[in-house]
Design a protein around this motif. Sequence first.
Motif, mmCIF file in Angstrom:
data_model
loop_
_atom_site.group_PDB
_atom_site.id
_atom_site.type_symbol
_atom_site.label_atom_id
_atom_site.label_comp_id
_atom_site.label_asym_id
_atom_site.label_seq_id
_atom_site.Cartn_x
_atom_site.Cartn_y
_atom_site.Cartn_z
ATOM 1 N N GLU A 1 -42.822 16.973 -27.501
ATOM 2 C CA GLU A 1 -41.153 18.040 -28.081
ATOM 3 C C GLU A 1 -41.682 19.174 -27.398
ATOM 4 O O GLU A 1 -40.532 19.649 -26.839
ATOM 5 C CB GLU A 1 -41.130 18.009 -29.394
ATOM 6 N N TRP A 2 -41.803 20.261 -27.677
ATOM 7 C CA TRP A 2 -42.491 21.803 -27.413
ATOM 8 C C TRP A 2 -42.507 21.442 -25.728
ATOM 9 O O TRP A 2 -41.760 22.056 -25.021
ATOM 10 C CB TRP A 2 -44.159 22.310 -27.130
ATOM 11 N N SER A 3 -43.052 21.131 -24.482
ATOM 12 C CA SER A 3 -43.434 20.231 -23.789
ATOM 13 C C SER A 3 -41.610 19.965 -23.232
ATOM 14 O O SER A 3 -41.383 20.311 -21.610
ATOM 15 C CB SER A 3 -43.904 19.397 -22.906
ATOM 16 N N VAL A 4 -40.939 18.961 -23.662
ATOM 17 C CA VAL A 4 -39.833 18.340 -23.480
ATOM 18 C C VAL A 4 -38.877 19.997 -23.710
ATOM 19 O O VAL A 4 -38.193 20.151 -22.050
ATOM 20 C CB VAL A 4 -39.102 17.137 -23.878
ATOM 21 N N TRP A 5 -38.983 20.283 -24.862
ATOM 22 C CA TRP A 5 -37.683 21.491 -24.618
ATOM 23 C C TRP A 5 -38.449 23.110 -23.357
ATOM 24 O O TRP A 5 -37.162 23.465 -23.536
ATOM 25 C CB TRP A 5 -38.482 22.123 -26.413
ATOM 26 N N GLY A 6 -39.573 23.490 -23.334
ATOM 27 C CA GLY A 6 -40.250 24.376 -22.681
ATOM 28 C C GLY A 6 -39.351 24.293 -21.037
ATOM 29 O O GLY A 6 -38.800 24.859 -20.246
ATOM 30 N N PHE A 7 -39.254 22.458 -20.897
ATOM 31 C CA PHE A 7 -38.375 22.325 -19.177
ATOM 32 C C PHE A 7 -36.881 22.211 -19.782
ATOM 33 O O PHE A 7 -36.413 23.489 -19.366
ATOM 34 C CB PHE A 7 -39.009 20.822 -19.008
ATOM 35 N N ARG A 8 -36.635 22.302 -20.723
ATOM 36 C CA ARG A 8 -35.469 22.041 -20.813
ATOM 37 C C ARG A 8 -34.211 23.134 -21.534
ATOM 38 O O ARG A 8 -33.416 23.830 -20.668
ATOM 39 C CB ARG A 8 -35.102 21.547 -21.750
ATOM 40 N N PHE B 1 -33.231 15.685 -32.232
ATOM 41 C CA PHE B 1 -33.571 14.667 -31.687
ATOM 42 C C PHE B 1 -32.237 14.867 -30.317
ATOM 43 O O PHE B 1 -32.505 14.283 -29.094
ATOM 44 C CB PHE B 1 -32.556 13.111 -32.219
ATOM 45 N N VAL B 2 -31.174 15.386 -30.013
ATOM 46 C CA VAL B 2 -30.716 14.970 -29.243
ATOM 47 C C VAL B 2 -30.868 16.167 -28.178
ATOM 48 O O VAL B 2 -30.696 15.761 -26.869
ATOM 49 C CB VAL B 2 -28.654 15.796 -29.632
ATOM 50 N N ALA B 3 -31.066 17.305 -28.891
ATOM 51 C CA ALA B 3 -31.253 18.711 -27.666
ATOM 52 C C ALA B 3 -32.672 18.018 -27.131
ATOM 53 O O ALA B 3 -32.790 17.722 -25.680
ATOM 54 C CB ALA B 3 -32.134 19.745 -28.889
ATOM 55 N N LEU B 4 -33.409 17.179 -27.144
ATOM 56 C CA LEU B 4 -34.995 16.952 -26.686
ATOM 57 C C LEU B 4 -35.144 15.277 -26.618
ATOM 58 O O LEU B 4 -36.412 15.004 -25.638
ATOM 59 C CB LEU B 4 -35.910 17.378 -28.022
#
Length: 148
Positions: free
Chosen positions: A130-137, A67-70
């Motif tokens: 979520e994968w797409s947010v993770w990919g950017f972050r 939750f915090v990371a994404l």
Amino acid sequence: MSTLADPATRSLILGRIQRLTPDARRKWGEMTAHQMVCHLTDSYRMSAGKRTPSPVDNFFTRTVMRFVALHTPMRWPPGIKTVPEADQGKNGTKPVGWVQDHAELVRMVETFEPIAGHPHPIFGPLTVEEWSVWGFRHADHHLRQFSA
């Protein structure tokens, strides 16, 4: 929240990757810029099911940490250990040549298509969003590591 699903955000990340040089100095950690390029490429392969990481998730990482990371704007801190399959000093893809490794990372970002429900080694199964947010972050975190 920035995401690789947004063409403008993807273009910004690609521009930062294009400005990266093999001699870029890191602000933290042990990876070289070339190792980081291979690390990001390996991680994008994981999101697409082309590389299988060892799961290290648990209830805390699948809930609170995820939750915090994404889902919050908090920047990821330096020093988080990766899985062996994305660690170039262990089982990750070893750097070969800057031009080809850099081009492969660019290709992976341009064609980024994560699999819905595919498990992240730390966060567990993620949605495409979520994968797409993770990919950017994840890219942003490491590009900041090298001032790109």
